[in-house]
Motif scaffolding. Structure first.
Motif, PDB file in Angstrom:
ATOM      1  N   LEU A 191       0.815  -1.374   0.003  1.00 59.62           N
ATOM      2  CA  LEU A 191       0.095  -0.095   0.043  1.00 59.62           C
ATOM      3  C   LEU A 191       0.828   1.316  -0.137  1.00 59.62           C
ATOM      4  O   LEU A 191       0.281   2.391  -0.460  1.00 59.62           O
ATOM      5  N   ILE A 192       1.948   1.435   0.581  1.00 60.32           N
ATOM      6  CA  ILE A 192       2.739   2.353   0.788  1.00 60.32           C
ATOM      7  C   ILE A 192       4.270   2.198   0.707  1.00 60.32           C
ATOM      8  O   ILE A 192       4.658   0.974   1.324  1.00 60.32           O
ATOM      9  N   ASP A 193       4.961   3.042   0.244  1.00 60.68           N
ATOM     10  CA  ASP A 193       6.614   3.021   0.467  1.00 60.68           C
ATOM     11  C   ASP A 193       6.990   4.515   0.345  1.00 60.68           C
ATOM     12  O   ASP A 193       6.431   5.327   0.554  1.00 60.68           O
ATOM     13  N   VAL A 194       8.377   4.572   0.938  1.00 62.42           N
ATOM     14  CA  VAL A 194       8.907   5.858   1.029  1.00 62.42           C
ATOM     15  C   VAL A 194       8.849   6.782  -0.129  1.00 62.42           C
ATOM     16  O   VAL A 194       8.417   7.889   0.086  1.00 62.42           O
ATOM     17  N   PRO A 195       8.969   6.404  -1.339  1.00 61.47           N
ATOM     18  CA  PRO A 195       9.036   7.428  -2.162  1.00 61.47           C
ATOM     19  C   PRO A 195       7.762   7.974  -2.720  1.00 61.47           C
ATOM     20  O   PRO A 195       7.431   9.189  -2.957  1.00 61.47           O
ATOM     21  N   VAL A 196       6.653   7.328  -2.465  1.00 62.97           N
ATOM     22  CA  VAL A 196       5.282   7.785  -2.575  1.00 62.97           C
ATOM     23  C   VAL A 196       4.947   8.654  -1.211  1.00 62.97           C
ATOM     24  O   VAL A 196       4.315   9.834  -1.414  1.00 62.97           O
ATOM     25  N   TRP A 197       5.368   8.269  -0.254  1.00 61.35           N
ATOM     26  CA  TRP A 197       5.165   9.119   0.998  1.00 61.35           C
ATOM     27  C   TRP A 197       5.709  10.436   0.720  1.00 61.35           C
ATOM     28  O   TRP A 197       5.355  11.514   1.055  1.00 61.35           O
ATOM     29  N   ILE A 198       7.214  10.381   0.437  1.00 63.97           N
ATOM     30  CA  ILE A 198       8.064  11.534   0.149  1.00 63.97           C
ATOM     31  C   ILE A 198       7.090  12.568  -0.913  1.00 63.97           C
ATOM     32  O   ILE A 198       7.326  13.741  -0.713  1.00 63.97           O
ATOM     33  N   PHE A 199       6.917  11.872  -2.053  1.00 64.21           N
ATOM     34  CA  PHE A 199       6.290  12.660  -3.074  1.00 64.21           C
ATOM     35  C   PHE A 199       4.929  13.075  -2.548  1.00 64.21           C
ATOM     36  O   PHE A 199       4.613  14.326  -2.788  1.00 64.21           O
ATOM     37  N   SER A 200       4.010  12.619  -1.661  1.00 68.57           N
ATOM     38  CA  SER A 200       2.961  13.160  -1.128  1.00 68.57           C
ATOM     39  C   SER A 200       3.275  14.398  -0.355  1.00 68.57           C
ATOM     40  O   SER A 200       2.589  15.581  -0.406  1.00 68.57           O
ATOM     41  N   ILE A 201       4.374  14.327   0.493  1.00 67.51           N
ATOM     42  CA  ILE A 201       4.773  15.623   1.220  1.00 67.51           C
ATOM     43  C   ILE A 201       5.102  16.720   0.458  1.00 67.51           C
ATOM     44  O   ILE A 201       4.730  17.943   0.376  1.00 67.51           O
ATOM     45  N   LEU A 202       5.829  16.511  -0.770  1.00 69.87           N
ATOM     46  CA  LEU A 202       6.254  17.594  -1.876  1.00 69.87           C
ATOM     47  C   LEU A 202       5.136  17.967  -2.240  1.00 69.87           C
ATOM     48  O   LEU A 202       4.967  19.243  -2.703  1.00 69.87           O
ATOM     49  N   TYR A 203       4.213  17.187  -2.954  1.00 68.24           N
ATOM     50  CA  TYR A 203       2.847  17.612  -3.475  1.00 68.24           C
ATOM     51  C   TYR A 203       2.242  18.679  -2.740  1.00 68.24           C
ATOM     52  O   TYR A 203       1.698  19.585  -3.099  1.00 68.24           O
ATOM     53  N   ILE A 204       2.036  18.122  -1.492  1.00 67.84           N
ATOM     54  CA  ILE A 204       1.125  19.146  -0.417  1.00 67.84           C
ATOM     55  C   ILE A 204       2.044  20.480  -0.136  1.00 67.84           C
ATOM     56  O   ILE A 204       1.342  21.480  -0.287  1.00 67.84           O
ATOM     57  N   PHE A 205       3.027  20.233  -0.225  1.00 65.55           N
ATOM     58  CA  PHE A 205       4.037  21.681   0.100  1.00 65.55           C
ATOM     59  C   PHE A 205       3.890  22.530  -1.194  1.00 65.55           C
ATOM     60  O   PHE A 205       3.683  23.816  -0.925  1.00 65.55           O
ATOM     61  N   VAL A 206       4.042  21.858  -2.434  1.00 62.40           N
ATOM     62  CA  VAL A 206       4.073  22.666  -3.414  1.00 62.40           C
ATOM     63  C   VAL A 206       2.582  23.499  -3.781  1.00 62.40           C
ATOM     64  O   VAL A 206       2.249  24.554  -4.008  1.00 62.40           O
TER      65      VAL A 206
END
Length: 188
Positions: A163-178
């Motif tokens: 269901l989840i891994d670190v790259p998707v989690w980091i991408f979600s953080i970056l997406y929210i930040f942007v």
């Protein structure tokens, strides 16, 4: 899955940026195919895919599905829009990943990752339902992850790895930040 599936992610990233740069469709297809070849060329017996695999480990089904969706999205003629995943989906992924990773690091006392398989399946089914309520595309991808777990498509025996891994989690953080930065800048 093995390290070759990271080619899909790299192809999706370069396809997205090629489309975002408004290059022609044929040039974008060539860029995507060249990316798929280049990331598999070994330099000193290690390719970019092998290096990525050694750093991140096995790719989750979620990452694979999102990469495929982004790759197919890059073939569209019009401007790419995140019509399949909105900010709510990425906030859901962020919160889910935060809780899971904090529990794995034993920062919060509830250790979700190392529960019995039956409890993990129940938790993930509830997460899938909640994800479907929040964003239908994310819910369907999580449902595919559940099916993939049933078919044992990955080496891992833990459903959370699907269901989840670190790259998707980091991408979600970056997406929210942007998105937050864009809203702040647009208000000025």
């Amino acid at each position: 899955m093995n390290y070759y599936v990271f080619s899909i992610t790299y192809m999706a990233i370069f396809g997205y940026f090629g489309h975002f740069a408004k290059i022609s469709k044929n040039t974008n297809i060539i860029l995507i195919l060249l990316t798929g070849i280049v990331v598999n060329i070994p330099i000193d017996n290690i390719s970019i895919n092998m290096l990525t695999y050694s750093f991140f480990g096995e790719m989750s089904i979620l990452t694979f599905a999102l990469s495929l969706m982004l790759l197919f999205e890059s073939f569209k003629i019009q401007k790419i829009q995140n019509n399949f995943m909105d900010i709510k989906a990425f906030i859901f992924i962020f919160i889910f990943g935060l809780i899971l990773y904090l529990s794995v690091l034993n920062i919060i006392p509830l250790n979700l990752y190392y529960q019995s398989p039956q409890i993990v399946i129940i938790i993930c089914c509830l997460l899938t339902f909640l994800a479907y309520v929040i964003n239908k595309s994310l819910g369907m991808i999580y449902f595919i992850c559940l099916l993939s777990y049933g078919l044992k498509l990955m080496e891992s025996n833990n459903l959370f790895d699907y269901l989840i891994d670190v790259p998707v989690w980091i991408f979600s953080i970056l997406y929210i930040f942007v998105i937050i930065v864009k809203k702040i800048v647009s208000k000025k």
